[in-house]
Design a protein around this motif. Structure first.
Motif, PDB file in Angstrom:
ATOM      1  N   PRO A  93       0.789  -1.225   0.000  1.00 21.46           N
ATOM      2  CA  PRO A  93       0.000   0.000   0.000  1.00 21.46           C
ATOM      3  C   PRO A  93       0.831   1.289   0.000  1.00 21.46           C
ATOM      4  O   PRO A  93       0.271   2.375  -0.107  1.00 21.46           O
ATOM      5  CB  PRO A  93      -0.805  -0.111   1.298  1.00 21.46           C
ATOM      6  N   SER A  94       2.153   1.167   0.098  1.00 21.49           N
ATOM      7  CA  SER A  94       3.004   2.361   0.155  1.00 21.49           C
ATOM      8  C   SER A  94       4.252   2.158  -0.699  1.00 21.49           C
ATOM      9  O   SER A  94       4.580   1.041  -1.103  1.00 21.49           O
ATOM     10  CB  SER A  94       3.436   2.629   1.605  1.00 21.49           C
ATOM     11  N   ALA A  95       4.954   3.250  -0.932  1.00 24.87           N
ATOM     12  CA  ALA A  95       6.214   3.185  -1.688  1.00 24.87           C
ATOM     13  C   ALA A  95       7.228   2.294  -0.970  1.00 24.87           C
ATOM     14  O   ALA A  95       7.964   1.538  -1.613  1.00 24.87           O
ATOM     15  CB  ALA A  95       6.780   4.586  -1.897  1.00 24.87           C
TER      16      ALA A  95
ATOM     17  N   LEU B 145       5.139 -14.812   1.392  1.00 25.47           N
ATOM     18  CA  LEU B 145       4.046 -13.891   1.671  1.00 25.47           C
ATOM     19  C   LEU B 145       4.566 -12.667   2.418  1.00 25.47           C
ATOM     20  O   LEU B 145       5.313 -12.803   3.387  1.00 25.47           O
ATOM     21  CB  LEU B 145       2.986 -14.592   2.527  1.00 25.47           C
ATOM     22  N   GLY B 146       4.138 -11.492   1.976  1.00 21.63           N
ATOM     23  CA  GLY B 146       4.513 -10.256   2.652  1.00 21.63           C
ATOM     24  C   GLY B 146       3.289  -9.407   2.908  1.00 21.63           C
ATOM     25  O   GLY B 146       2.438  -9.241   2.025  1.00 21.63           O
ATOM     26  N   THR B 147       3.175  -8.879   4.116  1.00 25.28           N
ATOM     27  CA  THR B 147       2.027  -8.058   4.460  1.00 25.28           C
ATOM     28  C   THR B 147       2.428  -6.937   5.394  1.00 25.28           C
ATOM     29  O   THR B 147       3.460  -7.007   6.068  1.00 25.28           O
ATOM     30  CB  THR B 147       0.904  -8.902   5.116  1.00 25.28           C
TER      31      THR B 147
ATOM     32  N   ARG C 253       5.765  -6.141   7.581  1.00 29.39           N
ATOM     33  CA  ARG C 253       6.174  -4.749   7.822  1.00 29.39           C
ATOM     34  C   ARG C 253       5.297  -4.239   8.956  1.00 29.39           C
ATOM     35  O   ARG C 253       4.112  -3.971   8.770  1.00 29.39           O
ATOM     36  CB  ARG C 253       5.999  -3.924   6.532  1.00 29.39           C
ATOM     37  N   ALA C 254       5.879  -4.180  10.155  1.00 25.74           N
ATOM     38  CA  ALA C 254       5.115  -3.925  11.373  1.00 25.74           C
ATOM     39  C   ALA C 254       5.414  -2.556  11.974  1.00 25.74           C
ATOM     40  O   ALA C 254       6.570  -2.245  12.253  1.00 25.74           O
ATOM     41  CB  ALA C 254       5.426  -5.007  12.405  1.00 25.74           C
ATOM     42  N   GLY C 255       4.365  -1.794  12.191  1.00 25.68           N
ATOM     43  CA  GLY C 255       4.511  -0.535  12.901  1.00 25.68           C
ATOM     44  C   GLY C 255       4.500  -0.750  14.405  1.00 25.68           C
ATOM     45  O   GLY C 255       5.100   0.010  15.152  1.00 25.68           O
TER      46      GLY C 255
ATOM     47  N   SER D  62      10.002   2.203  12.732  1.00 28.45           N
ATOM     48  CA  SER D  62      10.122   3.131  11.606  1.00 28.45           C
ATOM     49  C   SER D  62      10.864   2.463  10.460  1.00 28.45           C
ATOM     50  O   SER D  62      11.773   1.659  10.675  1.00 28.45           O
ATOM     51  CB  SER D  62      10.886   4.384  12.027  1.00 28.45           C
ATOM     52  N   TYR D  63      10.473   2.820   9.244  1.00 36.56           N
ATOM     53  CA  TYR D  63      11.077   2.200   8.063  1.00 36.56           C
ATOM     54  C   TYR D  63      12.575   2.476   8.009  1.00 36.56           C
ATOM     55  O   TYR D  63      13.026   3.592   8.261  1.00 36.56           O
ATOM     56  CB  TYR D  63      10.422   2.720   6.774  1.00 36.56           C
TER      57      TYR D  63
END
Length: 156
Positions: free
Chosen positions: A14-16, A60-62, A98-100, A131-132
């Motif tokens: 959903p993001s760059a 799988l990536g989410t 990818r966890a916030g 953070s990324y």
């Protein structure tokens, strides 16, 4: 010519930044040393039952959304679960999140569904927390490389 093994990479982007992670997974899995691997990168909402039935391994990536997998990834599982249930047992898989927050709820939810499918984990779930960081891309690229290497070598 050797029969190609199919690695399916399904990533919600959903993001760059998550798009960069998907590309990193593809880059690692598409390493030129693996000429027997055919890699497909797709989105959860575009992935079909046939894609899963035809692959030899899946990555799988989410994103973590409210402590859970993305809605797109949940939709993927909803659509493929019963048609694949009796046909993909022991399918080698790996996950990156990818966890916030901390990724634990996402990991647990995905693993419950995958346990029902009776797929075989071939790598510890990779949780990219906080953070990324650009280093996340290297970690995901290495995961893609590792899965492709195992598939290429016939380990799974």
């Amino acid at each position: 010519m050797a029969i190609k093994k199919k690695l399916l990479i399904v990533v919600h982007t959903p993001s760059a930044n998550t798009q960069l992670l998907a590309e990193a997974a593809y880059r690692g899995a598409s390493h030129p040393d693996f000429d027997t691997i055919e890699v497909t990168l797709t989105q959860p909402l575009k992935t079909t039952v046939e894609d899963v039935l035809e692959c030899d391994a899946i990555l799988l990536g989410t994103t973590e959304n409210f402590g859970y997998m993305s809605g797109a990834m949940k939709d993927f599982f909803d659509r493929i679960y019963y048609p694949c249930l009796e046909h993909t047992e022991a399918l080698p898989y790996a996950i990156f999140i990818r966890a916030g927050i901390d990724g634990s709820g996402t990991k647990q939810a995905m693993e419950k569904i995958i346990t029902g499918l009776r797929w075989k984990p071939v790598h510890e779930t990779l949780i990219l927390q906080g953070s990324y960081q650009t280093s996340f891309e290297g970690e995901v690229e290495e995961l893609g490389l590792t899965i492709a290497a195992g598939l290429d070598a016939g380990i799974f």
